[in-house]
Motif scaffolding. Structure first.
Motif, PDB file in Angstrom:
ATOM      1  N   ALA A  17      -8.360   9.064  20.963  1.00 48.58           N
ATOM      2  CA  ALA A  17      -9.713   9.022  21.520  1.00 48.58           C
ATOM      3  C   ALA A  17     -10.743   9.625  20.569  1.00 48.58           C
ATOM      4  CB  ALA A  17      -9.749   9.753  22.867  1.00 48.58           C
ATOM      5  N   ASP A  18     -10.334  10.600  19.762  1.00 49.37           N
ATOM      6  CA  ASP A  18     -11.282  11.236  18.837  1.00 49.37           C
ATOM      7  C   ASP A  18     -11.400  10.471  17.521  1.00 49.37           C
ATOM      8  OD1 ASP A  18      -8.797  11.836  17.833  1.00 49.37           O
ATOM      9  OD2 ASP A  18      -9.048  14.001  17.897  1.00 49.37           O
ATOM     10  N   SER A  19     -10.982   9.206  17.513  1.00 50.05           N
ATOM     11  CA  SER A  19     -11.064   8.302  16.359  1.00 50.05           C
ATOM     12  C   SER A  19     -10.180   8.709  15.182  1.00 50.05           C
ATOM     13  CB  SER A  19     -12.512   8.134  15.875  1.00 50.05           C
ATOM     14  OG  SER A  19     -13.281   7.557  16.897  1.00 50.05           O
ATOM     15  N   VAL A  20      -9.237   9.566  15.428  1.00 52.79           N
ATOM     16  CA  VAL A  20      -8.288   9.951  14.388  1.00 52.79           C
ATOM     17  C   VAL A  20      -7.163   8.921  14.369  1.00 52.79           C
ATOM     18  CG1 VAL A  20      -6.587  11.676  13.673  1.00 52.79           C
ATOM     19  CG2 VAL A  20      -8.817  12.392  14.530  1.00 52.79           C
ATOM     20  N   GLN A  21      -6.862   8.418  13.193  1.00 52.54           N
ATOM     21  CA  GLN A  21      -5.772   7.460  13.061  1.00 52.54           C
ATOM     22  C   GLN A  21      -4.472   8.206  12.827  1.00 52.54           C
ATOM     23  OE1 GLN A  21      -6.143   3.562  11.059  1.00 52.54           O
ATOM     24  NE2 GLN A  21      -4.685   4.428   9.601  1.00 52.54           N
ATOM     25  N   GLU A  22      -3.456   7.814  13.550  1.00 57.14           N
ATOM     26  CA  GLU A  22      -2.116   8.347  13.363  1.00 57.14           C
ATOM     27  C   GLU A  22      -1.188   7.172  13.081  1.00 57.14           C
ATOM     28  OE1 GLU A  22      -2.242  12.328  16.119  1.00 57.14           O
ATOM     29  OE2 GLU A  22      -1.477  10.508  17.043  1.00 57.14           O
ATOM     30  N   TRP A  23       0.019   7.492  12.656  1.00 49.20           N
ATOM     31  CA  TRP A  23       0.991   6.458  12.320  1.00 49.20           C
ATOM     32  C   TRP A  23       2.232   6.624  13.182  1.00 49.20           C
ATOM     33  CZ3 TRP A  23      -0.377   2.523   9.311  1.00 49.20           C
ATOM     34  CH2 TRP A  23      -1.553   2.689   8.576  1.00 49.20           C
ATOM     35  N   PHE A  24       2.579   5.558  13.884  1.00 45.61           N
ATOM     36  CA  PHE A  24       3.781   5.531  14.702  1.00 45.61           C
ATOM     37  C   PHE A  24       4.886   4.903  13.864  1.00 45.61           C
ATOM     38  CE2 PHE A  24       6.445   3.328  17.944  1.00 45.61           C
ATOM     39  CZ  PHE A  24       6.963   4.473  18.528  1.00 45.61           C
ATOM     40  N   LEU A  25       5.964   5.648  13.645  1.00 46.67           N
ATOM     41  CA  LEU A  25       7.085   5.191  12.829  1.00 46.67           C
ATOM     42  C   LEU A  25       8.329   5.035  13.691  1.00 46.67           C
ATOM     43  CD1 LEU A  25       6.705   7.736   9.882  1.00 46.67           C
ATOM     44  CD2 LEU A  25       5.697   5.462  10.065  1.00 46.67           C
ATOM     45  N   VAL A  26       9.051   3.959  13.469  1.00 49.73           N
ATOM     46  CA  VAL A  26      10.330   3.728  14.130  1.00 49.73           C
ATOM     47  C   VAL A  26      11.321   3.396  13.031  1.00 49.73           C
ATOM     48  CG1 VAL A  26      11.595   2.332  15.809  1.00 49.73           C
ATOM     49  CG2 VAL A  26       9.186   2.847  16.198  1.00 49.73           C
ATOM     50  N   GLY A  27      12.480   4.051  13.061  1.00 52.24           N
ATOM     51  CA  GLY A  27      13.453   3.842  12.001  1.00 52.24           C
ATOM     52  C   GLY A  27      14.869   3.723  12.528  1.00 52.24           C
ATOM     53  N   ALA A  28      15.676   3.025  11.758  1.00 51.14           N
ATOM     54  CA  ALA A  28      17.097   2.847  12.066  1.00 51.14           C
ATOM     55  C   ALA A  28      17.839   2.697  10.745  1.00 51.14           C
ATOM     56  CB  ALA A  28      17.297   1.611  12.944  1.00 51.14           C
ATOM     57  N   PRO A  29      19.125   3.025  10.736  1.00 45.85           N
ATOM     58  CA  PRO A  29      19.882   2.858   9.493  1.00 45.85           C
ATOM     59  C   PRO A  29      19.746   1.439   8.941  1.00 45.85           C
ATOM     60  CG  PRO A  29      21.160   4.116  11.076  1.00 45.85           C
ATOM     61  CD  PRO A  29      19.937   3.597  11.805  1.00 45.85           C
ATOM     62  N   ALA A  30      19.430   1.343   7.658  1.00 41.79           N
ATOM     63  CA  ALA A  30      19.166   0.041   7.030  1.00 41.79           C
ATOM     64  C   ALA A  30      20.348  -0.905   7.158  1.00 41.79           C
ATOM     65  CB  ALA A  30      18.779   0.238   5.568  1.00 41.79           C
ATOM     66  N   ALA A  31      21.563  -0.397   7.040  1.00 43.35           N
ATOM     67  CA  ALA A  31      22.739  -1.273   7.137  1.00 43.35           C
ATOM     68  C   ALA A  31      22.813  -1.921   8.520  1.00 43.35           C
ATOM     69  CB  ALA A  31      24.019  -0.481   6.843  1.00 43.35           C
ATOM     70  N   GLU A  32      22.479  -1.173   9.573  1.00 38.06           N
ATOM     71  CA  GLU A  32      22.491  -1.729  10.932  1.00 38.06           C
ATOM     72  C   GLU A  32      21.410  -2.796  11.087  1.00 38.06           C
ATOM     73  OE1 GLU A  32      22.279   1.251  13.977  1.00 38.06           O
ATOM     74  OE2 GLU A  32      23.866   2.454  13.044  1.00 38.06           O
ATOM     75  N   VAL A  33      20.235  -2.529  10.540  1.00 30.03           N
ATOM     76  CA  VAL A  33      19.134  -3.496  10.656  1.00 30.03           C
ATOM     77  C   VAL A  33      19.465  -4.760   9.867  1.00 30.03           C
ATOM     78  CG1 VAL A  33      16.685  -3.903  10.161  1.00 30.03           C
ATOM     79  CG2 VAL A  33      17.434  -1.710  11.102  1.00 30.03           C
TER      80      VAL A  33
END
Length: 176
Positions: free
Chosen positions: A109-125
């Motif tokens: 709401a205060d116009s601050v940008q944040e980053w949402f990260l989602v990760g998983a083991p690369a071999a599984e992906v």
């Protein structure tokens, strides 16, 4: 959604590495400091949330040898307003893990940008994506007209699964 309307729910595949119960997630502020850390991130990377909240992610997640690569990925992410790829991440024990990461910007709401990260083991992906590509080829491009059963999402009315390039449905053999 209208008041009193039924809630539509979808289920995730238990094999999807980015499923809620399998993927690690974190939120970084606009300076790269951790402001959110999931239990799965703690289990996967060994860093307890109480020890990482407020710290720069680069300080504990990035091996010095990998900083140029991570900086390039961060620049691409900022430029494209999102990113999906593989990066090495440092485990609490010091060893490196290859993680497939998805990054998306979110605004507060205060116009601050944040980053949402989602990760998983690369071999599984990688294995998951390969399996999906094979299924896509079988169900969408097969000349023999494979068709999943009605319990499979691709087997719903109105889909074109099983139609060959000729446009004939696998369930309607041609008349001679």
């Amino acid at each position: 959604m209208a008041k009193g309307a039924p809630l539509t729910m979808f289920s995730e595949s238990s094999q999807d590495p980015f499923a809620l119960r399998r993927a690690a997630s974190a939120v970084l502020d606009d300076r790269g400091r951790v402001v959110g850390w999931s239990e799965r991130a703690e289990r996967l990377l060994g860093h307890p949330g109480r020890e990482v909240i407020g710290r720069p992610a680069q300080e504990f997640l990035v091996d010095p040898r990998d900083r140029p690569l991570v900086c390039d990925a961060a620049a691409e992410c900022a430029s494209a307003q999102g990113w999906f790829g593989v990066l090495p991440v440092r485990h609490c024990g010091g060893h490196r893990l290859e993680l497939a990461l998805r990054a998306r910007p979110v605004m507060r709401a205060d116009s601050v940008q944040e980053w949402f990260l989602v990760g998983a083991p690369a071999a599984e992906v990688t294995q998951w994506e390969l399996g999906r590509a094979v299924l896509d080829g079988m169900f969408r491009r097969s000349l023999i007209g494979l068709r999943p059963g009605p319990e499979h999402p691709a087997g719903q009315p109105g889909d074109r699964t099983g139609e060959s390039d000729s446009g004939r449905s696998a369930s309607r053999p041609s008349q001679r």
